[in-house]
Design an enzyme around this catalytic site. Structure first.
Site, short mmCIF file in Angstrom:
data_model
loop_
_atom_site.label_atom_id
_atom_site.label_comp_id
_atom_site.label_asym_id
_atom_site.label_seq_id
_atom_site.Cartn_x
_atom_site.Cartn_y
_atom_site.Cartn_z
N HIS A 1 63.06 -3.73 100.56
CA HIS A 1 63.18 -3.01 99.38
C HIS A 1 62.77 -1.65 99.77
CE1 HIS A 1 62.72 -1.44 95.25
NE2 HIS A 1 63.56 -2.61 94.84
N ASP B 1 55.36 -8.64 100.37
CA ASP B 1 56.15 -8.58 99.04
C ASP B 1 56.46 -9.59 98.39
OD1 ASP B 1 57.92 -7.70 96.85
OD2 ASP B 1 58.64 -6.09 98.27
N GLN C 1 60.08 -11.02 94.41
CA GLN C 1 61.41 -11.90 94.37
C GLN C 1 60.83 -13.51 94.36
OE1 GLN C 1 64.21 -11.45 93.13
NE2 GLN C 1 63.76 -9.00 93.22
N LYS D 1 59.33 -9.78 86.50
CA LYS D 1 60.40 -10.81 87.40
C LYS D 1 59.89 -12.43 87.06
CE LYS D 1 61.42 -7.52 90.72
NZ LYS D 1 62.80 -6.86 90.29
N CYS E 1 68.33 -0.81 95.95
CA CYS E 1 67.30 -0.10 96.74
C CYS E 1 66.96 -0.85 98.09
CB CYS E 1 65.96 -0.33 95.78
SG CYS E 1 66.10 0.41 94.16
#
Length: 418
Positions: free
Chosen positions: A123, A206, A209, A232, A376
């Site tokens: 991203h 990261d 998600q 999220k 993104c």
């Protein structure tokens, strides 16, 4: 609790809304998940009955609010199995967490001529902060490539890592393809390569998600940093988490200056004036200004909500749903899929040669919300040589009936557009 998607959907008031007279089919949870009533009510109750500035007052209301915030910090630590609550820093979200690392770790450990590694599937939030920093410090950014199935070719790390590699920063799960990277294996291999090349390497994950789909154990993964966003994970916007190993966090300077991060400040009136500052230990040295107190309380309730359902049941539901979605969507003749069939929570596709925006606009008329665009992740779009993709993303409240509606409408659009 016994898993029932029908019962779970009743917790989410937004799912009862209609769009253009059609029942909402919300398939954009990878961008931002809907919020259960429990989170909404927890935030409202806190505002009405407990709100006060934290870490600043000795009066009872402030002390109680402070305790509630610090309880959530411990709750987050338990949720991801951090060794200590002081390894949890509250940030606005994943993006701010990565920027914090870049502007704190980067200035402390990365020197001109050094290099870091990111991946081709990142991203922009895990690309741009490092580019901005590299323009100032003059270090190199190396890219770990992907194969045609959208999987990291992590064996390339042996070539990319050398004695001046300082950081490997990559995503646990692709926000576009749904690829779940074998992060534990990659981290172990990266550390092995670093030891061989005598590199002082740290690792950032990261988790924006992955956090909503699977249980995270940062100690088992052996990452140095892990970042994720509350919105999220069925929580509020404007709140997220940066996990960092305690010994490492305390070795880093603050990124932002302001109140709450200070141990001592002194100044002289002589010319030139001398200002001496010492900072609080982590995590408080990274939490300048007034925290998003309400967001933290909402995040705690979101974590409680997920724990009450249980990741085992969430995973079983989503795995069954993904298998069903792959099967049903394959009946739409002109659909093109991107990435591997071994995906989680996310399906990237295009309808023939039609632009993703056109398909998304048609679906919106039928009350179906999907994400369209470059997500993104322009390097990933360039890899697949497309300007944009449609992204369908699933959550704990998604149903097979909603997948059926999506397929029916895609087939209809296919006939309309030719």
């Amino acid at each position: 609790m016994t898993f029932s998607v029908a019962s779970i959907r009743k917790d989410f008031p937004m799912l009862a809304e209609k769009i253009y007279g059609q029942p909402l089919v919300y398939l954009d949870s990878a961008a931002s998940a809907q919020k259960p009533q429990q989170v909404i009510e927890k935030e409202s109750k806190f505002i009405c009955h407990h709100y006060a500035a934290v870490h600043r007052g000795i009066y009872s209301l402030s002390s109680k609010a402070t305790a509630m915030v610090e309880n959530v910090r411990q709750q987050v630590a338990d949720f991801i199995n951090a060794a200590d609550a002081e390894e949890i820093v509250f940030v606005k979200g994943t993006t701010e967490g990565i920027n914090l690392i870049a502007n704190s770790y980067g200035y402390r450990f990365i020197k001109p001529g050094d290099n870091i590694i990111i991946s081709q599937m990142e991203h922009h939030a895990n690309i741009v902060p490092w580019h901005l920093l590299a323009c100032q410090i003059r270090f190199d950014i190396r890219v770990l490539p992907i194969d045609n199935a959208g999987k990291l070719i992590f064996e390339q790390l042996d070539k990319l890592i050398d004695s001046r590699t300082r950081l490997l920063s990559f995503t646990h799960m692709s926000n576009v393809l749904g690829t779940v990277n074998p992060v534990k294996k990659i981290i172990a291999y990266a550390r092995q390569c670093a030891e061989k090349k005598k590199a002082q390497l740290h690792i950032v994950l990261d988790g924006a998600q992955s956090i909503m789909h699977q249980m995270i154990d940062v100690q088992d993964l052996d990452c140095d940093f892990y970042v994720f966003s509350g919105h999220k994970l069925y929580g509020p916007t404007g709140i997220g988490v940066l996990y960092g190993k305690k010994i490492l966090l305390n070795a880093l300077p603050p990124w932002q200056g302001g109140g709450a991060i200070i141990d001592k400040v002194s100044m002289t009136l002589a010319e030139p004036s001398i200002i001496n500052i010492t900072y609080e230990n982590a995590p408080w040295r990274f939490e300048a200004g007034t925290l998003n107190i309400v967001g933290i309380i909402g995040l705690g309730e979101a974590l409680r909500y997920v724990n009450n359902i249980g990741y085992q049941q969430i995973s079983a539901h989503e795995t069954s749903l993904m298998q069903y979605a792959n099967q049903r969507l394959s009946t739409v003749k002109s659909l093109r899929f991107y990435g591997s069939d071994e995906r989680q929570g996310v399906i990237a596709l295009n309808l023939g040669d039609h632009h993703a925006y056109d398909v998304g606009s048609f679906l919106d008329n039928y009350g179906i919300a999907i994400r369209t665009g470059h997500h993104c992740a322009l390097p990933l779009m360039n890899f697949y040589q497309v300007p944009a993709m449609c992204r369908v993303s699933l959550a704990v409240y998604t149903t097979k009936e909603e997948i059926d509606i999506l397929v029916e409408k895609l087939q209809h659009i296919e006939k309309l557009l030719g």
